[in-house]
Design a protein around this motif. Structure first.
Motif, PDB file in Angstrom:
ATOM      1  N   ASN A 233       5.709   4.863   8.607  1.00 33.31           N
ATOM      2  CA  ASN A 233       6.102   5.855   9.398  1.00 33.31           C
ATOM      3  C   ASN A 233       6.803   5.090  10.754  1.00 33.31           C
ATOM      4  O   ASN A 233       5.990   4.646  11.648  1.00 33.31           O
ATOM      5  N   GLY A 234       8.058   4.927  10.755  1.00 34.16           N
ATOM      6  CA  GLY A 234       8.635   3.898  11.552  1.00 34.16           C
ATOM      7  C   GLY A 234       7.994   2.501  11.267  1.00 34.16           C
ATOM      8  O   GLY A 234       7.824   2.140  10.037  1.00 34.16           O
ATOM      9  N   PRO A 235       7.693   1.787  12.210  1.00 33.28           N
ATOM     10  CA  PRO A 235       6.973   0.562  11.963  1.00 33.28           C
ATOM     11  C   PRO A 235       5.532   0.455  11.816  1.00 33.28           C
ATOM     12  O   PRO A 235       4.614  -0.407  11.620  1.00 33.28           O
ATOM     13  N   ASP A 236       4.939   1.915  11.881  1.00 30.23           N
ATOM     14  CA  ASP A 236       3.326   2.066  11.649  1.00 30.23           C
ATOM     15  C   ASP A 236       3.125   2.306  10.091  1.00 30.23           C
ATOM     16  O   ASP A 236       3.785   3.054   9.449  1.00 30.23           O
ATOM     17  N   ILE A 237       1.824   1.826   9.986  1.00 30.52           N
ATOM     18  CA  ILE A 237       1.348   2.196   8.515  1.00 30.52           C
ATOM     19  C   ILE A 237       0.409   3.543   8.843  1.00 30.52           C
ATOM     20  O   ILE A 237      -0.369   3.726  10.037  1.00 30.52           O
ATOM     21  N   PRO A 238       0.793   4.718   8.224  1.00 33.46           N
ATOM     22  CA  PRO A 238      -0.066   5.840   8.513  1.00 33.46           C
ATOM     23  C   PRO A 238      -1.329   6.111   8.270  1.00 33.46           C
ATOM     24  O   PRO A 238      -1.805   7.366   7.938  1.00 33.46           O
ATOM     25  N   TRP A 239      -2.118   5.078   8.016  1.00 27.74           N
ATOM     26  CA  TRP A 239      -3.305   5.064   7.479  1.00 27.74           C
ATOM     27  C   TRP A 239      -4.196   3.934   7.924  1.00 27.74           C
ATOM     28  O   TRP A 239      -3.640   2.801   8.185  1.00 27.74           O
ATOM     29  N   ARG A 240      -5.478   3.804   7.956  1.00 28.88           N
ATOM     30  CA  ARG A 240      -6.375   2.753   8.146  1.00 28.88           C
ATOM     31  C   ARG A 240      -7.405   2.724   7.091  1.00 28.88           C
ATOM     32  O   ARG A 240      -8.405   3.826   6.889  1.00 28.88           O
ATOM     33  N   ILE A 241      -7.299   2.009   6.264  1.00 28.11           N
ATOM     34  CA  ILE A 241      -8.412   1.853   5.237  1.00 28.11           C
ATOM     35  C   ILE A 241      -9.147   0.671   5.197  1.00 28.11           C
ATOM     36  O   ILE A 241      -8.618  -0.591   4.918  1.00 28.11           O
TER      37      ILE A 241
ATOM     38  N   ALA B 281       0.985  -1.015  -0.194  1.00 23.61           N
ATOM     39  CA  ALA B 281      -0.113   0.116   0.073  1.00 23.61           C
ATOM     40  C   ALA B 281       0.865   1.200   0.146  1.00 23.61           C
ATOM     41  O   ALA B 281       1.943   1.493   0.957  1.00 23.61           O
ATOM     42  N   VAL B 282       0.776   2.013  -1.010  1.00 29.37           N
ATOM     43  CA  VAL B 282       1.604   3.157  -1.395  1.00 29.37           C
ATOM     44  C   VAL B 282       0.915   4.439  -1.448  1.00 29.37           C
ATOM     45  O   VAL B 282      -0.003   4.423  -1.999  1.00 29.37           O
ATOM     46  N   ALA B 283       1.184   5.467  -0.376  1.00 27.64           N
ATOM     47  CA  ALA B 283       0.736   6.777  -0.436  1.00 27.64           C
ATOM     48  C   ALA B 283       1.061   7.519  -1.804  1.00 27.64           C
ATOM     49  O   ALA B 283       2.361   7.106  -2.334  1.00 27.64           O
ATOM     50  N   ARG B 284       0.397   8.722  -2.165  1.00 28.49           N
ATOM     51  CA  ARG B 284       0.787   9.572  -3.390  1.00 28.49           C
ATOM     52  C   ARG B 284       2.139   9.748  -3.365  1.00 28.49           C
ATOM     53  O   ARG B 284       2.766  10.103  -4.354  1.00 28.49           O
ATOM     54  N   ASN B 285       2.901  10.127  -2.035  1.00 25.91           N
ATOM     55  CA  ASN B 285       4.027  10.741  -2.054  1.00 25.91           C
ATOM     56  C   ASN B 285       5.075   9.657  -1.812  1.00 25.91           C
ATOM     57  O   ASN B 285       6.175   9.919  -1.359  1.00 25.91           O
ATOM     58  N   GLY B 286       4.664   8.299  -2.070  1.00 29.04           N
ATOM     59  CA  GLY B 286       5.793   7.207  -1.808  1.00 29.04           C
ATOM     60  C   GLY B 286       5.754   6.435  -0.510  1.00 29.04           C
ATOM     61  O   GLY B 286       6.316   5.555  -0.218  1.00 29.04           O
ATOM     62  N   VAL B 287       5.166   7.196   0.494  1.00 29.19           N
ATOM     63  CA  VAL B 287       5.140   6.825   1.984  1.00 29.19           C
ATOM     64  C   VAL B 287       4.600   5.267   1.940  1.00 29.19           C
ATOM     65  O   VAL B 287       3.390   5.019   1.401  1.00 29.19           O
TER      66      VAL B 287
ATOM     67  N   LEU C  25      -3.411   9.571  -0.358  1.00 28.06           N
ATOM     68  CA  LEU C  25      -3.112  10.462   0.783  1.00 28.06           C
ATOM     69  C   LEU C  25      -1.666  10.911   0.544  1.00 28.06           C
ATOM     70  O   LEU C  25      -0.943  10.249  -0.092  1.00 28.06           O
ATOM     71  N   SER C  26      -1.031  11.849   1.317  1.00 26.56           N
ATOM     72  CA  SER C  26       0.415  12.344   1.526  1.00 26.56           C
ATOM     73  C   SER C  26       0.741  12.402   2.880  1.00 26.56           C
ATOM     74  O   SER C  26       1.196  13.690   3.258  1.00 26.56           O
ATOM     75  N   PRO C  27       0.866  11.215   3.640  1.00 28.65           N
ATOM     76  CA  PRO C  27       1.260  11.548   5.072  1.00 28.65           C
ATOM     77  C   PRO C  27       2.521  11.590   5.262  1.00 28.65           C
ATOM     78  O   PRO C  27       3.505  11.310   4.512  1.00 28.65           O
ATOM     79  N   ASP C  28       3.003  12.219   6.617  1.00 29.93           N
ATOM     80  CA  ASP C  28       4.424  11.992   7.093  1.00 29.93           C
ATOM     81  C   ASP C  28       4.745  10.656   7.129  1.00 29.93           C
ATOM     82  O   ASP C  28       4.088   9.730   7.581  1.00 29.93           O
ATOM     83  N   GLY C  29       6.025  10.332   6.600  1.00 25.48           N
ATOM     84  CA  GLY C  29       6.662   8.880   6.820  1.00 25.48           C
ATOM     85  C   GLY C  29       7.965   9.164   6.415  1.00 25.48           C
ATOM     86  O   GLY C  29       8.537   9.722   5.568  1.00 25.48           O
ATOM     87  N   ASP C  30       8.739   7.937   6.904  1.00 24.60           N
ATOM     88  CA  ASP C  30      10.131   7.816   6.939  1.00 24.60           C
ATOM     89  C   ASP C  30      10.386   6.524   5.948  1.00 24.60           C
ATOM     90  O   ASP C  30      11.607   6.223   5.697  1.00 24.60           O
ATOM     91  N   VAL C  31       9.477   5.838   5.844  1.00 28.75           N
ATOM     92  CA  VAL C  31       9.619   4.556   5.013  1.00 28.75           C
ATOM     93  C   VAL C  31       8.991   4.724   3.564  1.00 28.75           C
ATOM     94  O   VAL C  31       7.762   4.902   3.361  1.00 28.75           O
TER      95      VAL C  31
END
Length: 165
Positions: free
Chosen positions: A19-27, A10-16, A122-128
């Motif tokens: 975010n660390g070990p977490d997925i920054p969305w729930r769908i 699952a890939v966000a619009r910005n490639g994220v 989405l374009s969430p903050d994330g480091d992965v």
């Protein structure tokens, strides 16, 4: 190797992708489709991804990549490299489903036969981040509209039989 090597993400619009070990969305529903796609196959994932899940997923064989020679988990196979994971998977039934994280996706990209990408608008903050790839090397074979995302099936150009939605 005759099994497919399928990158599932699952890939966000910005490639994220995390975010660390977490997925920054729930769908809702996206994880159910992940389960349907991967059931009966071999999951290859990194240690951080495995530890974020916390257990082997039922109905699938789990191979965990780690550099830690002392690491183990009940019910999971351990590989020290992506090539080692592929060699182990070759002895098991089902296709190879690469499910994260970023380093594992990057190692799989050169040999992957397919990608199944849930495109998250989405374009969430994330480091992965999901690894960049050249679209010219891939053919879109199917696209499914779902509530809150699109699921895209890509096959490496020139590769025969492949998954569809």
């Amino acid at each position: 190797m005759s099994a497919r090597v399928v990158m599932v993400a699952a890939v966000a619009r910005n490639g994220v992708i995390g975010n660390g070990p977490d997925i920054p969305w729930r769908i809702p529903g996206e994880q159910r489709l992940f389960k349907e796609l991967t059931m009966g196959h071999v999951l290859v994932m990194g240690r951080t991804t495995y530890e974020s899940i916390g257990r082997p997923l039922p109905g699938r064989t789990t191979i965990v990549l780690t550099r830690d020679p002392a690491w183990s988990a009940e019910g999971a196979l351990v590989a020290r490299s992506f090539d080692d994971a592929l060699a182990q998977a070759a002895t098991l039934p089902g296709d190879v489903m690469v499910v994260g994280g970023a380093q594992v996706y990057a190692a799989a990209l050169p040999v992957a036969t397919e990608q199944v990408i849930s495109e998250i608008p989405l374009s969430p903050d994330g480091d992965v981040l999901y690894p960049a790839y050249d679209l010219a090397d891939w053919v879109e074979t199917a696209r499914e509209q779902h509530d809150g995302y699109e699921r895209v099936f890509l096959a490496r150009a020139g590769v025969g039989e492949h998954l569809t939605g």
